[in-house]
Scaffold this motif. Structure first.
Motif, PDB file in Angstrom:
ATOM      1  N   GLY A 169      17.199  16.326  66.152  1.00  8.16           N
ATOM      2  CA  GLY A 169      18.020  15.418  66.936  1.00  8.16           C
ATOM      3  C   GLY A 169      19.559  15.969  67.126  1.00  8.16           C
ATOM      4  N   PHE A 170      19.749  17.055  66.541  1.00 12.71           N
ATOM      5  CA  PHE A 170      21.500  17.622  66.980  1.00 12.71           C
ATOM      6  C   PHE A 170      20.908  17.900  68.103  1.00 12.71           C
ATOM      7  CE2 PHE A 170      21.299  17.979  62.928  1.00 12.71           C
ATOM      8  CZ  PHE A 170      22.426  19.020  62.388  1.00 12.71           C
ATOM      9  N   SER A 171      22.631  17.258  69.254  1.00 11.45           N
ATOM     10  CA  SER A 171      22.925  17.691  70.562  1.00 11.45           C
ATOM     11  C   SER A 171      22.551  19.304  70.123  1.00 11.45           C
ATOM     12  CB  SER A 171      23.938  16.747  70.486  1.00 11.45           C
ATOM     13  OG  SER A 171      24.981  17.970  70.240  1.00 11.45           O
ATOM     14  N   VAL A 172      22.518  19.315  71.841  1.00 10.68           N
ATOM     15  CA  VAL A 172      22.538  21.043  72.146  1.00 10.68           C
ATOM     16  C   VAL A 172      23.876  22.094  72.024  1.00 10.68           C
ATOM     17  CG1 VAL A 172      23.047  22.919  73.868  1.00 10.68           C
ATOM     18  CG2 VAL A 172      20.894  20.709  74.195  1.00 10.68           C
ATOM     19  N   ASP A 173      25.063  21.092  71.962  1.00  9.42           N
ATOM     20  CA  ASP A 173      26.412  21.899  71.817  1.00  9.42           C
ATOM     21  C   ASP A 173      26.114  21.392  69.923  1.00  9.42           C
ATOM     22  OD1 ASP A 173      28.009  21.721  73.894  1.00  9.42           O
ATOM     23  OD2 ASP A 173      28.021  20.173  73.388  1.00  9.42           O
ATOM     24  N   LEU A 174      26.343  20.492  69.146  1.00  6.75           N
ATOM     25  CA  LEU A 174      26.129  20.832  68.095  1.00  6.75           C
ATOM     26  C   LEU A 174      25.510  22.078  67.539  1.00  6.75           C
ATOM     27  CD1 LEU A 174      27.333  19.576  64.938  1.00  6.75           C
ATOM     28  CD2 LEU A 174      25.339  17.913  65.150  1.00  6.75           C
ATOM     29  N   ALA A 175      24.117  21.837  68.048  1.00  6.41           N
ATOM     30  CA  ALA A 175      23.261  22.945  67.048  1.00  6.41           C
ATOM     31  C   ALA A 175      23.849  23.869  67.794  1.00  6.41           C
ATOM     32  CB  ALA A 175      21.898  23.029  68.084  1.00  6.41           C
ATOM     33  N   HIS A 176      24.258  24.624  68.369  1.00  5.11           N
ATOM     34  CA  HIS A 176      25.271  25.864  69.414  1.00  5.11           C
ATOM     35  C   HIS A 176      26.147  26.274  67.848  1.00  5.11           C
ATOM     36  CE1 HIS A 176      28.265  27.448  72.300  1.00  5.11           C
ATOM     37  NE2 HIS A 176      27.761  28.331  70.940  1.00  5.11           N
ATOM     38  N   HIS A 177      26.772  25.066  68.356  1.00  2.00           N
ATOM     39  CA  HIS A 177      27.959  25.240  66.722  1.00  2.00           C
ATOM     40  C   HIS A 177      27.617  24.965  65.657  1.00  2.00           C
ATOM     41  CE1 HIS A 177      31.267  24.672  69.795  1.00  2.00           C
ATOM     42  NE2 HIS A 177      30.796  23.846  70.018  1.00  2.00           N
ATOM     43  N   VAL A 178      26.997  24.861  64.819  1.00  2.21           N
ATOM     44  CA  VAL A 178      26.197  24.680  64.000  1.00  2.21           C
ATOM     45  C   VAL A 178      25.178  26.564  63.894  1.00  2.21           C
ATOM     46  CG1 VAL A 178      25.374  22.577  63.488  1.00  2.21           C
ATOM     47  CG2 VAL A 178      23.951  23.662  63.726  1.00  2.21           C
ATOM     48  N   MET A 179      25.186  27.636  64.609  1.00  2.00           N
ATOM     49  CA  MET A 179      24.440  28.020  64.735  1.00  2.00           C
ATOM     50  C   MET A 179      25.366  29.305  64.251  1.00  2.00           C
ATOM     51  SD  MET A 179      20.712  28.358  64.640  1.00  2.00           S
ATOM     52  CE  MET A 179      20.534  30.103  65.083  1.00  2.00           C
ATOM     53  N   HIS A 180      26.528  29.365  65.099  1.00  2.00           N
ATOM     54  CA  HIS A 180      27.847  29.955  64.919  1.00  2.00           C
ATOM     55  C   HIS A 180      27.810  29.512  62.904  1.00  2.00           C
ATOM     56  CE1 HIS A 180      28.455  32.008  68.854  1.00  2.00           C
ATOM     57  NE2 HIS A 180      27.813  30.908  69.685  1.00  2.00           N
ATOM     58  N   ALA A 181      28.462  28.982  62.647  1.00  2.00           N
ATOM     59  CA  ALA A 181      28.382  28.575  61.901  1.00  2.00           C
ATOM     60  C   ALA A 181      28.114  29.245  60.628  1.00  2.00           C
ATOM     61  CB  ALA A 181      28.683  27.335  60.879  1.00  2.00           C
ATOM     62  N   LEU A 182      26.860  29.043  60.663  1.00  2.00           N
ATOM     63  CA  LEU A 182      25.450  29.770  59.387  1.00  2.00           C
ATOM     64  C   LEU A 182      25.833  31.218  60.247  1.00  2.00           C
ATOM     65  CD1 LEU A 182      22.299  27.422  60.265  1.00  2.00           C
ATOM     66  CD2 LEU A 182      23.262  27.786  58.472  1.00  2.00           C
ATOM     67  N   GLY A 183      26.042  31.888  60.994  1.00  2.00           N
ATOM     68  CA  GLY A 183      26.369  33.624  61.359  1.00  2.00           C
ATOM     69  C   GLY A 183      25.324  34.289  60.544  1.00  2.00           C
ATOM     70  N   SER A 184      25.373  34.798  60.263  1.00  2.00           N
ATOM     71  CA  SER A 184      23.929  35.493  59.244  1.00  2.00           C
ATOM     72  C   SER A 184      23.501  35.506  58.054  1.00  2.00           C
ATOM     73  CB  SER A 184      24.936  36.926  58.312  1.00  2.00           C
ATOM     74  OG  SER A 184      26.093  36.890  57.662  1.00  2.00           O
ATOM     75  N   ARG A 185      24.311  33.930  57.214  1.00  2.00           N
ATOM     76  CA  ARG A 185      23.686  33.842  56.675  1.00  2.00           C
ATOM     77  C   ARG A 185      21.334  33.228  57.109  1.00  2.00           C
ATOM     78  NH1 ARG A 185      28.048  31.279  54.857  1.00  2.00           N
ATOM     79  NH2 ARG A 185      29.412  31.725  53.717  1.00  2.00           N
ATOM     80  N   VAL A 186      21.595  33.165  57.929  1.00  2.00           N
ATOM     81  CA  VAL A 186      20.577  32.647  59.360  1.00  2.00           C
ATOM     82  C   VAL A 186      19.644  33.951  57.958  1.00  2.00           C
ATOM     83  CG1 VAL A 186      20.526  33.771  61.190  1.00  2.00           C
ATOM     84  CG2 VAL A 186      19.361  31.034  60.767  1.00  2.00           C
ATOM     85  N   TRP A 187      19.869  34.693  58.363  1.00  2.00           N
ATOM     86  CA  TRP A 187      19.260  35.990  57.932  1.00  2.00           C
ATOM     87  C   TRP A 187      19.736  36.190  56.439  1.00  2.00           C
ATOM     88  CZ3 TRP A 187      16.247  37.393  61.470  1.00  2.00           C
ATOM     89  CH2 TRP A 187      16.582  37.299  63.013  1.00  2.00           C
ATOM     90  N   GLY A 188      19.836  35.560  55.831  1.00  2.00           N
ATOM     91  CA  GLY A 188      19.564  35.517  53.877  1.00  2.00           C
ATOM     92  C   GLY A 188      21.020  36.546  54.087  1.00  2.00           C
ATOM     93  N   PHE A 189      21.923  36.638  54.366  1.00  2.00           N
ATOM     94  CA  PHE A 189      22.787  37.524  53.597  1.00  2.00           C
ATOM     95  C   PHE A 189      23.938  37.470  54.471  1.00  2.00           C
ATOM     96  CE2 PHE A 189      21.832  39.968  57.675  1.00  2.00           C
ATOM     97  CZ  PHE A 189      23.363  40.241  57.456  1.00  2.00           C
ATOM     98  N   THR A 190      25.056  37.253  53.993  1.00  2.00           N
ATOM     99  CA  THR A 190      26.234  37.251  54.279  1.00  2.00           C
ATOM    100  C   THR A 190      27.464  38.563  54.055  1.00  2.00           C
ATOM    101  OG1 THR A 190      27.005  36.711  51.848  1.00  2.00           O
ATOM    102  CG2 THR A 190      27.123  34.815  53.380  1.00  2.00           C
TER     103      THR A 190
END
Length: 221
Positions: A125-146
């Protein structure tokens, strides 16, 4: 009689991953890989055009090991499980984070993975805008590292550090540190990774429930 498996792209890429696992990513070269496969280096070029294509293919192999999400999971638990699966993959392949960061652009398999993560937010249910920003916030964590806050210890006398930087020393001495972490030395241990991930996911959930919309962008002069 030679019973070796025929050379193909998959065999080349998996041999390269095994070589990196055993000896580190710096040991991966077309010559060393050819020696591992007991072929002449030119035989590899029928399957990978160059070193960059080899590295891209190695990343694809790694991404292929990430657990796919369950269709019936809620977005939050699905994303958490997917990202923690990615982290386990990187723990098995300690060189992978360095290679992922080095690639100038994503392959189709990498885009498939990123698209699936975005899709879990959108299906939740996330909007396109919110999904965009949360992916930036996750950054490299989406790959499992920081990325580490302090990549290396300061080359100064510890007593001087304690006197001059008391607050840094407080946090340095307060928590458990994982000096042998496979995805980078220092504080990036499993607890701290999950702590930050859960903090982000909880924040994303709060914004989603509030119906967050981005602030109006200023027009450029």
């Amino acid at each position: 009689m030679d019973r070796r498996a025929p050379l193909n792209r998959d065999r080349v890429l998996r041999a390269a991953v095994a070589l990196a696992d055993a000896e580190g990513i710096d040991a991966v070269s077309m010559r060393n890989l050819a020696q591992e496969l007991k072929v002449v280096p030119m035989a590899l070029y029928k399957h990978v055009a160059n070193k960059d294509e080899l590295l891209d293919g190695m990343v694809d192999v790694i991404v292929g090991e990430i657990e796919p999400p369950a269709d019936d999971d809620a977005w939050k638990s699905a994303i958490r499980r997917r990202i923690l699966s990615a982290r386990q993959v990187l723990l098995r392949h300690p060189w992978a984070s360095r290679v992922i960061e080095s690639r100038p652009g994503p392959t189709l398999i990498v885009l498939d993975y990123l698209n699936s993560v975005v899709g879990m937010f959108r299906s939740g249910g996330f909007s396109v805008d919110l999904a965009h920003h949360v992916m930036h916030a996750l950054g490299s964590r989406v790959w499992g590292f920081t990325q580490e806050l302090f990549p290396a210890a300061p080359a100064v006398d510890p007593t001087a550090v304690a006197d001059r930087y008391p607050y840094i020393m407080e946090i340095a001495m307060a928590g458990a540190h994982d000096g042998d972490s496979a995805v980078g030395p220092g504080c990036d241990d499993q607890f701290e990774f999950e702590f930050a991930l859960d903090l982000l996911l909880d924040g994303f959930e709060r914004l989603h429930r509030q119906g967050w919309t981005p602030p109006r962008r200023r027009s450029r002069p």
